[in-house]
Design a protein around this motif. Structure first.
Motif, short mmCIF file in Angstrom:
data_model
loop_
_atom_site.label_atom_id
_atom_site.label_comp_id
_atom_site.label_asym_id
_atom_site.label_seq_id
_atom_site.Cartn_x
_atom_site.Cartn_y
_atom_site.Cartn_z
N LEU A 1 0.86 -1.17 0.00
CA LEU A 1 0.00 0.00 0.00
C LEU A 1 0.90 1.23 0.00
N ILE A 2 0.46 2.30 -0.64
CA ILE A 2 1.26 3.52 -0.64
C ILE A 2 0.57 4.58 0.22
N MET B 1 0.71 14.92 -1.05
CA MET B 1 0.77 16.09 -1.92
C MET B 1 -0.46 16.26 -2.79
N LYS B 2 -0.91 15.17 -3.41
CA LYS B 2 -2.10 15.26 -4.26
C LYS B 2 -2.76 13.90 -4.36
N GLN B 3 -3.99 13.88 -4.86
CA GLN B 3 -4.69 12.62 -5.07
C GLN B 3 -4.11 11.95 -6.32
N ILE B 4 -3.52 10.79 -6.13
CA ILE B 4 -2.92 10.05 -7.24
C ILE B 4 -4.01 9.22 -7.92
N PRO B 5 -4.16 9.31 -9.23
CA PRO B 5 -5.22 8.56 -9.91
C PRO B 5 -5.15 7.06 -9.62
N ALA B 6 -6.33 6.48 -9.44
CA ALA B 6 -6.41 5.05 -9.13
C ALA B 6 -5.71 4.21 -10.19
N GLU B 7 -5.86 4.61 -11.45
CA GLU B 7 -5.25 3.84 -12.54
C GLU B 7 -3.73 3.80 -12.41
N ALA B 8 -3.14 4.90 -11.97
CA ALA B 8 -1.69 4.96 -11.81
C ALA B 8 -1.23 4.07 -10.67
N ILE B 9 -2.03 4.00 -9.60
CA ILE B 9 -1.69 3.15 -8.45
C ILE B 9 -1.74 1.69 -8.86
N ARG B 10 -2.78 1.32 -9.59
CA ARG B 10 -2.88 -0.06 -10.08
C ARG B 10 -1.75 -0.40 -11.03
N HIS C 1 0.45 -1.60 -6.89
CA HIS C 1 0.08 -1.52 -5.48
C HIS C 1 -1.37 -1.94 -5.26
N ALA C 2 -1.67 -2.46 -4.08
CA ALA C 2 -3.00 -2.98 -3.77
C ALA C 2 -3.95 -1.92 -3.25
N GLY C 3 -3.42 -0.76 -2.87
CA GLY C 3 -4.27 0.29 -2.35
C GLY C 3 -3.49 1.38 -1.67
N VAL C 4 -4.19 2.14 -0.80
CA VAL C 4 -3.59 3.34 -0.19
C VAL C 4 -3.86 3.39 1.30
N ILE C 5 -2.99 4.10 1.98
CA ILE C 5 -3.25 4.56 3.34
C ILE C 5 -3.42 6.06 3.19
N ASN C 6 -4.63 6.56 3.45
CA ASN C 6 -4.92 7.95 3.16
C ASN C 6 -5.36 8.70 4.41
N PRO D 1 9.56 6.14 -4.68
CA PRO D 1 9.23 5.92 -6.09
C PRO D 1 8.14 6.89 -6.57
N LEU D 2 8.14 7.14 -7.87
CA LEU D 2 7.11 7.98 -8.47
C LEU D 2 5.90 7.14 -8.84
N VAL D 3 4.74 7.59 -8.43
CA VAL D 3 3.48 6.97 -8.84
C VAL D 3 2.55 8.10 -9.29
N GLY D 4 2.15 8.08 -10.53
CA GLY D 4 1.30 9.14 -11.03
C GLY D 4 1.91 10.51 -10.92
N GLY D 5 3.24 10.58 -11.02
CA GLY D 5 3.95 11.86 -10.96
C GLY D 5 4.26 12.35 -9.56
N SER D 6 3.92 11.59 -8.52
CA SER D 6 4.18 11.99 -7.13
C SER D 6 5.06 10.96 -6.43
#
Length: 266
Positions: free
Chosen positions: A50-51, A55-64, A68-73, A242-247
């Motif tokens: 999980l990431i 900074m910003k909301q990373i698009p779900a498609e980029a996370i997949r 990664h299996a999901g997020v801690i938000n 690492p970069l995910v969706g630019g973040s």
């Protein structure tokens, strides 16, 4: 990084909702399959991750796409003088994550050592009450599970005396609002151990596990056997994540089938 409203009444489930629930169930199954193979977790665990990010909301498609299996938000707001796009998590963003088959775990952190607001754990029992109310209101507003835990952050290297006299009363205040079963902790290995020993965090449905999200910082290369999450990669200026969706993101190893993800705790 408050009070529980009553649950919704029964109603027919649309085809779109059925597909969303199926995707969420698939994500939980994936975490379970990973955790089943984790007998002695190490810092180099190669299972589900999980990431976490602010900074910003990373698009779900980029996370997949990043695997990664999901997020801690966050279910907390930005500190004075800052404006983090991912604080707090919103209902539309949460829905986009669920629709992509990703899981969500809630974390509260408002203050920070050396920041424009003091570390949350320094605010005593009354501060714990206020923080728990804020966290639960934001958690439920975003669609968070009614029995899911919120991890409350001790983002500092503290000793046992500071835990006993400062952090523990804060957790007691949190417990008084949302209960022990819905309280988790983020911190180093000692903080995780003390929280478990003092009974201020709940237990995962995975045998032997508690709501302990352990960070690599202040952990001396060890992982607590009851931890459900391990923050293995921490994004810093000197050691970028690492970069995910630019973040840039932090990366957390999943150490249990039940880490408090929303869809497992409706």
């Amino acid at each position: 990084m408050r009070d529980t409203p009553s649950g919704p009444g029964s109603r027919a489930v649309s085809r779109r909702e059925a597909l969303r629930y199926a995707a969420a169930a698939s994500a939980v199954a994936g975490l379970g399959a990973t955790a089943a193979g984790v007998a002695a977790p190490t810092a180099s665990a190669a299972g589900a991750t999980l990431i976490d990010f602010a900074m910003k909301q990373i698009p779900a498609e980029a996370i997949r796409a990043a695997g990664h299996a999901g997020v801690i938000n966050y279910v907390s707001t930005s500190r004075p003088g800052s404006s983090f796009g991912a604080k707090p998590i919103t209902l539309p963003y949460a829905r986009s994550l669920h629709a992509a088959g990703l899981v969500i775990v809630s974390n509260f952190q408002y203050g920070k050592p050396g920041g424009t607001a003091p570390s949350d754990f320094t605010r005593g029992f009354a501060g714990g009450v206020a923080d728990a109310r804020t966290a639960w209101q934001l958690h439920t507003a975003a669609g968070g599970g009614q029995t899911a835990p919120v991890y409350f952050s001790v983002d500092d290297d503290i000793d046992r005396n500071t835990w006993n006299t400062v952090a523990l009363p804060w957790f007691r205040g949190i417990n008084s609002v949302i209960g022990v079963l819905r309280t988790g902790v983020y911190g180093g290995i000692d903080v995780c151990e003390w929280a478990i020993a003092d009974g201020v965090i709940g237990r995962s449905s995975t045998p032997g596990k508690a709501w302990a999200w352990q960070t690599r910082s202040w952990s001396r290369g060890k992982i607590h056997p009851a931890a459900v999450l391990y923050q293995r990669i921490i994004d810093t200026a000197s050691n970028p994540g690492p970069l995910v969706g630019g973040s840039r993101v932090d990366v957390n190893d999943v150490l249990a089938a039940d880490v408090g993800q929303w869809n497992l705790h409706p």
